[in-house]
Scaffold this motif. Structure first.
Motif, PDB file in Angstrom:
ATOM      1  N   PHE A   1      58.863  44.134  34.620  1.00 28.35           N
ATOM      2  CA  PHE A   1      58.249  43.437  35.747  1.00 28.35           C
ATOM      3  C   PHE A   1      56.837  43.980  35.953  1.00 28.35           C
ATOM      4  N   LEU A   2      55.836  43.147  35.666  1.00 27.29           N
ATOM      5  CA  LEU A   2      54.431  43.484  35.901  1.00 27.29           C
ATOM      6  C   LEU A   2      54.025  42.858  37.220  1.00 27.29           C
ATOM      7  N   GLU A   3      53.904  43.681  38.275  1.00 25.74           N
ATOM      8  CA  GLU A   3      53.679  43.167  39.616  1.00 25.74           C
ATOM      9  C   GLU A   3      52.193  42.940  39.870  1.00 25.74           C
ATOM     10  N   HIS A   4      51.896  41.766  40.439  1.00 22.08           N
ATOM     11  CA  HIS A   4      50.537  41.433  40.879  1.00 22.08           C
ATOM     12  C   HIS A   4      50.618  40.202  41.768  1.00 22.08           C
ATOM     13  N   PRO A   5      49.909  40.189  42.914  1.00 20.83           N
ATOM     14  CA  PRO A   5      50.047  39.067  43.850  1.00 20.83           C
ATOM     15  C   PRO A   5      49.209  37.840  43.511  1.00 20.83           C
ATOM     16  N   SER A   6      48.297  37.938  42.539  1.00 23.01           N
ATOM     17  CA  SER A   6      47.384  36.837  42.253  1.00 23.01           C
ATOM     18  C   SER A   6      47.983  35.898  41.205  1.00 23.01           C
ATOM     19  N   GLU A   7      48.201  34.654  41.608  1.00 25.39           N
ATOM     20  CA  GLU A   7      48.699  33.658  40.660  1.00 25.39           C
ATOM     21  C   GLU A   7      47.617  33.239  39.675  1.00 25.39           C
ATOM     22  N   GLU A   8      46.348  33.286  40.105  1.00 26.82           N
ATOM     23  CA  GLU A   8      45.245  32.929  39.211  1.00 26.82           C
ATOM     24  C   GLU A   8      45.157  33.892  38.028  1.00 26.82           C
ATOM     25  N   LEU A   9      45.501  35.139  38.241  1.00 27.26           N
ATOM     26  CA  LEU A   9      45.457  36.111  37.147  1.00 27.26           C
ATOM     27  C   LEU A   9      46.724  36.037  36.294  1.00 27.26           C
ATOM     28  N   CYS A  10      47.873  35.829  36.919  1.00 27.42           N
ATOM     29  CA  CYS A  10      49.142  35.887  36.185  1.00 27.42           C
ATOM     30  C   CYS A  10      49.371  34.649  35.323  1.00 27.42           C
ATOM     31  N   SER A  11      48.938  33.474  35.784  1.00 26.53           N
ATOM     32  CA  SER A  11      49.206  32.229  35.051  1.00 26.53           C
ATOM     33  C   SER A  11      48.620  32.230  33.644  1.00 26.53           C
ATOM     34  N   PRO A  12      47.333  32.632  33.434  1.00 30.30           N
ATOM     35  CA  PRO A  12      46.825  32.679  32.045  1.00 30.30           C
ATOM     36  C   PRO A  12      47.592  33.650  31.157  1.00 30.30           C
ATOM     37  N   TRP A  13      48.044  34.767  31.733  1.00 31.15           N
ATOM     38  CA  TRP A  13      48.847  35.709  30.950  1.00 31.15           C
ATOM     39  C   TRP A  13      50.151  35.067  30.485  1.00 31.15           C
ATOM     40  N   VAL A  14      50.814  34.362  31.408  1.00 30.99           N
ATOM     41  CA  VAL A  14      52.088  33.733  31.057  1.00 30.99           C
ATOM     42  C   VAL A  14      51.896  32.687  29.969  1.00 30.99           C
ATOM     43  N   GLU A  15      50.856  31.867  30.082  1.00 30.43           N
ATOM     44  CA  GLU A  15      50.615  30.819  29.090  1.00 30.43           C
ATOM     45  C   GLU A  15      50.280  31.408  27.730  1.00 30.43           C
ATOM     46  N   LYS A  16      49.453  32.443  27.712  1.00 30.29           N
ATOM     47  CA  LYS A  16      49.074  33.050  26.438  1.00 30.29           C
ATOM     48  C   LYS A  16      50.280  33.698  25.747  1.00 30.29           C
TER      49      LYS A  16
END
Length: 701
Positions: A166-181
Motif C-alpha cells: 500500500f503506497l499511501e498518498h491523498p492526491s488522485e492526480e499523482l496516483c492515477s498516472p502511476w496506476v495507468e503506467k
C-alpha cells in the motif's frame, strides 16, 4: 540561501512538504511533527511535474507502512524502487490502525526480499484505494488514499497467496498516472490471459463452488483486471454442448472449477473440438493436433488428482494465481479406443482393485468422508478381493533415463528440447500399424498359429493381476502425497504401466500402505512396471466356464451348417468351371457367362406372387394348463440361471476407473500423445517435504 522546509503529517496521516519561507505566517503544530526536519533538492510541486512529464521514470513521495519513502518507477527496466526519507536511516514504528489494509497481508519493507523494491513481473494487479462512504458503495467515489500493488507470496513451496503493498498518498492526480503506467507494463508481459471462459460446477466437492467463486476467486480476477465469462454446468453433457457453439478466439484461456470429473468432461470437449476444426477423424493410426487454447483448473471437487499432479497442491487460490500469471505446463494425455471406434481422452486409468473401490464409493455416498475407508475395507474382504485374468499387448517406449526418477519443477526429462515434439496442424500417420493376418498368404496345410515377424514391436503379457494401472500423470492425492505412480513424468510422451500380480492379502496391504509414506511402493517382487507408448487390454474368461444356452436350437444349427457346406461346394464347382473355360480358346469368355442367380431369384418371386401360400383355416390350438405351468417353470429357471451367470461374470471382470470415473467397457486400447494439452501449474517443487498419511482402514490389517 535555501528556504527552510520540513515534512509534517497532514490529513489522514499523509506527509506533506511545508515551505516556511514562502508562507511564514502559516502556523505549524509542532506536536503533529512526525518526521525530522531535512532539506531536499526540489519542492513537492517539481516532484509531481517530473512524474507527469517523464514517460519512462516516475518519482513521488509515498508513505509505506507509516514511513515516508522516495519511490521511483522505471518503466524501462520494469522495477519500482524506494529509499527512506529518514536521515538516520532508522524506521519508525507505525501507529496501530494507520493503514486501511487490515484484512490482507501487507508488504513489509523490513523483509529482505523487498528491501529496495520489486519487479513489475512479480505484480499481477494495481488499483487506486479510496475511502468509501457508508451510504455510497461505488468504487470510483470517495477520497483517494493511495495505490495498492498486488503480488504473489509463497505460503509454502507449492502454495501461493496474494500479498499487497500500500503506497499511501491523498492526491488522485499523482496516483492515477502511476496506476495507468503500471497497468500498461503488466499487460505487456506475455502469456498472461486477459479474457477467460470459466465453467463452474456448483455441486462439486462440498457444494460450495458459488460462494468460493464469489468471495475468493472473483476478487483475485478483478484485482488482476481479467475479464471472466462465467457459465454454470447443469448436466454431464452441458460442457460438450456449449463447446460446439463457443468461439475460442474470443478467449485466452478456458478454466474449469470442479473435480476430476469436470476436468475430464472439459478436456474431452476441447480436444474433440480441436480435431473437428482440422477435419481429423480419430483412428488408431492418427496423431491428433494440439489443443489451441490452454486449460486452467481450479480444484474444488472430492478428487483432484489431475490438478494436484500439475500444481503439487489442491488449492483454489494457488490455481487462480497460476492462471493469472500465465503459468502453464504441457502434459501428456491418452486417447482411449474400443475395438470399433474412438471412446474418450484420459490421463490416468486403472482396472481391478481400484475399479472395485470406486464402485463401492458410489454406493457409500451417505458416509461422507468415511466412504473411502469403507470402500477399501469392502474391496479387501475375502468375497470381493480377487485377481483378474487379462491379456495385455504393448509397445515398449525407448527411454534412456532411469526408472526411479521423480518429476519436479524444471525436470530435465520433461523440459528437454530433444524430448519435445513439434505439433503441427497437419495430421501424421504412425509408423506402427496393426498386424493384419489376412493380408499374408499361407497354404491351407500350414498351422493355424501365425508366426509374427521378428521386427514386430508388440509385446504380450498374460496372467492374473490384482490391479492394472496406466499413468500419464503421477496421480497425487491426499492419500498418496507422492502419487500412485511417483516416477511418472508430466511431459515425456510415455505411459507408465504398473501391474500388481496375484498375491496374498497381507502383502498387498503392505503395498497400499507405502503410498502414504516415503518408502517405494514398487519395491516388491509382485509389482511390475513398464514404459509403453501403446497398449491393448482384453479380459480373459476361463475355458471351463459352462452355462445353459437357452437360445441354442440344434435343428437350426444343423440346417445352417449344411447350408454353409453346400455353399462351399458350389463355389468350388464354379472355380473348377472357370479353370476349364480358361483352358479352351473356343469356349465363350468369362465376361459372357452369367454366374449370378438373379434369373432364378426373379422366377421364384414371380411364382410366389402368382401362387401365394395356402392359409389353413380352423380352430386354434389351445395350450393345456400343464403346458402353461411347464413354460412358466422354464421361464423362472432361465431367469435364475441368467442371474447366476451375471453374478459369475461379475466375479471374473472388474470396471475401469478413468480419471476417477467408472467406465464399464472392458476391451480398450490406449495410446499416449506427447504434450497435447497445456494445463495451469509448474509441477511439484523439488523442495517439497512429504508428510506421512495413513488410511484408518489399513491400520488394523
Amino acid at each position: 540561501m535555501e528556504p527552510d522546509r520540513a515534512y509534517i503529517r497532514g490529513q489522514d496521516g499523509i506527509p506533506v512538504l511545508v515551505d516556511h519561507s514562502s508562507n511564514p505566517s502559516s502556523p505549524v503544530n509542532k506536536k503533529s511533527m512526525k518526521f525530522k526536519e531535512t532539506k531536499t533538492d526540489q519542492p513537492v510541486d517539481s516532484v509531481r511535474k517530473v512524474s507527469k512529464t517523464t514517460g519512462e521514470i516516475l518519482k513521488a513521495v509515498f508513505t509505506i507502512d507509516g514511513e515516508g519513502y522516495d519511490v521511483i518507477f522505471n518503466e524501462k527496466i520494469g522495477r519500482i524502487s524506494w529509499s527512506t526519507m529518514n536521515a538516520t536511516g532508522r524506521r519508525r514504528r507505525s501507529s496501530k490502525g494507520f493503514s486501511s489494509f487490515i484484512q490482507k497481508r501487507r508488504l513489509s519493507i523490513t523483509e529482505d526480499t523487498y528491501l529496495d523494491g520489486l519487479d513489475i513481473s512479480s505484480l499481477f494487479g494495481v488499483h487506486l484505494k479510496r475511502r468509501q462512504k457508508s451510504s455510497s458503495g461505488k468504487e470510483d467515489e470517495g477520497q483517494c488514499l493511495g495505490i495498492v500493488l498486488s503480488m504473489i507470496e509463497k505460503k509454502n513451496v507449492n502454495m501461493l497467496r496474494e500479498k499487497t503493498a500500500f503506497l499511501e498518498h491523498p492526491s488522485e492526480e499523482l496516483c492515477s498516472p502511476w496506476v495507468e503506467k503500471i497497468k500498461d507494463c503488466i499487460k505487456k508481459i506475455h502469456h498472461r490471459p486477459a479474457v477467460i471462459k470459466l465453467f463452474l460446477q456448483p455441486f462439486a466437492g462440498n457444494k460450495t463452488g458459488r460462494s468460493l467463486y464469489k468471495n475468493t476467486i472473483s476478487p483475485l480476477f478483478q484485482s488482476a483486471g481479467v475479464s471472466v465469462d462465467l457459465t454454470e454446468i447443469k448436466h454431464n453433457e452441458f460442457v460438450k454442448q456449449e463447446m460446439v457453439h463457443l468461439n475460442l478466439q474470443d478467449y485466452d484461456c478456458i478454466v474449469c472449477m470442479g473435480g476430476d470429473g469436470t476436468v475430464n468432461h472439459l478436456v474431452n470437449a476441447l480436444l474433440t473440438r480441436a480435431q473437428k476444426e482440422k477435419d481429423i477423424e480419430m483412428k488408431h493410426n492418427i496423431t491428433p493436433v494440439k489443443c489451441p487454447i490452454p486449460l486452467g483448473i481450479i480444484p474444488t471437487g472430492k478428487t483432484n488428482d489431475i490438478a494436484q499432479s500439475v500444481m503439487g497442491v489442491a488449492d483454489a487460490v494457488t490455481a487462480t494465481l497460476h492462471i493469472i500469471h500465465g503459468n502453464f505446463q504441457d502434459v501428456d494425455i491418452c486417447s482411449v479406443y474400443t475395438p470399433e471406434r474412438f471412446h474418450q481422452w484420459a490421463f490416468n486409468c486403472q482396472y481391478g482393485f481400484t475399479g472395485q473401490v470406486l464402485t463401492f464409493m458410489k454406493k457409500y455416498k451417505t458416509l461422507g468422508s468415511k466412504r473411502i475407508d469403507a470402500a477399501v475395507i469392502k474391496a479387501l474382504t475375502k468375497s470381493k478381493m480377487r485377481a483378474y485374468e487379462c491379456d495385455i499387448e504393448y509397445i515398449p517406449a525407448e527411454s534412456s533415463y532411469p526408472k526411479n526418477t521423480v518429476c519436479r519443477t524444471g525436470c530435465d526429462i520433461c523440459w528437454n528440447d530433444e524430448c519435445k515434439l513439434e505439433h503441427t496442424e497437419e495430421t501424421t500417420i504412425d509408423l506402427v500399424q496393426e498386424l493384419d493376418p489376412l493380408s499374408q498368404s499361407f497354404s491351407s496345410d500350414a498351422s493355424s498359429i501365425i508366426d509374427l515377424p521378428q521386427n514386430n514391436p508388440w509385446r504380450s503379457l498374460k496372467g492374473k493381476y490384482l490391479n492394472v494401472g496406466l499413468f500419464t500423470l503421477p496421480g497425487i492425492s491426499d492419500y498418496a502425497p507422492q502419487g500412485f505412480s511417483r516416477y511418472t513424468h508430466l511431459n515425456n510422451g510415455v505411459i507408465d504401466l504398473v501391474l500388481i500380480k496375484d498375491v496374498e492379502k497381507k502383502e498387498f496391504v503392505r503395498h497400499l500402505r507405502r503410498f502414504g509414506n516415503t518408502k517405494d511402493p514398487f519395491d516388491f517382487p509382485f509389482v511390475e512396471m513398464y514404459r509403453v507408448k501403446e497398449l491393448r487390454f482384453r479380459p480373459r474368461y476361463p475355458t471351463g466356464w459352462n452355462y445353459n444356452d437357452h437360445d441354442f436350437n440344434e435343428i437350426k444349427y444343423q440346417m445352417s451348417r449344411e447350408a454353409s457346406q453346400l455353399q462351399v461346394k458350389k463355389s468350388v464347382e464354379v472355380i473348377n468351371d472357370l479353370d476349364h473355360i480358361t483352358n479352351h480358346d473356343n469356349n465363350p469368355s468369362i465376361d459372357t457367362l452369367d454366374l449370378s442367380d438373379e434369373e432364378d431369384e426373379q422366377e421364384e418371386e414371380k411364382s410366389e406372387n402368382q401362387n401365394p401360400p395356402e392359409r389353413l383355416v380352423g380352430p386354434m390350438y389351445r395350450k393345456t394348463f400343464s403346458e402353461i405351468e411347464r413354460e412358466k417353470h422354464k421361464w423362472h429357471v432361465r431367469k435364475k440361471e441368467e442371474k447366476l451367470k451375471a453374478k459369475e461374470q461379475a466375479k471374473m471382470v472388474s470396471v475401469w476407473s478413468i480419471d476417477n470415473q467408472i467406465v464399464n467397457k472392458l476391451e480398450l486400447d490406449f495410446k499416449v500423445h506427447h504434450g497435447l494439452l497445456s494445463v495451469s501449474g509448474l509441477g511439484v517443487s523439488p523442495h517439497t517435504e512429504f508428510s506421512e498419511v495413513r488410511l484408518g482402514c489399513l491400520s488394523g490389517m
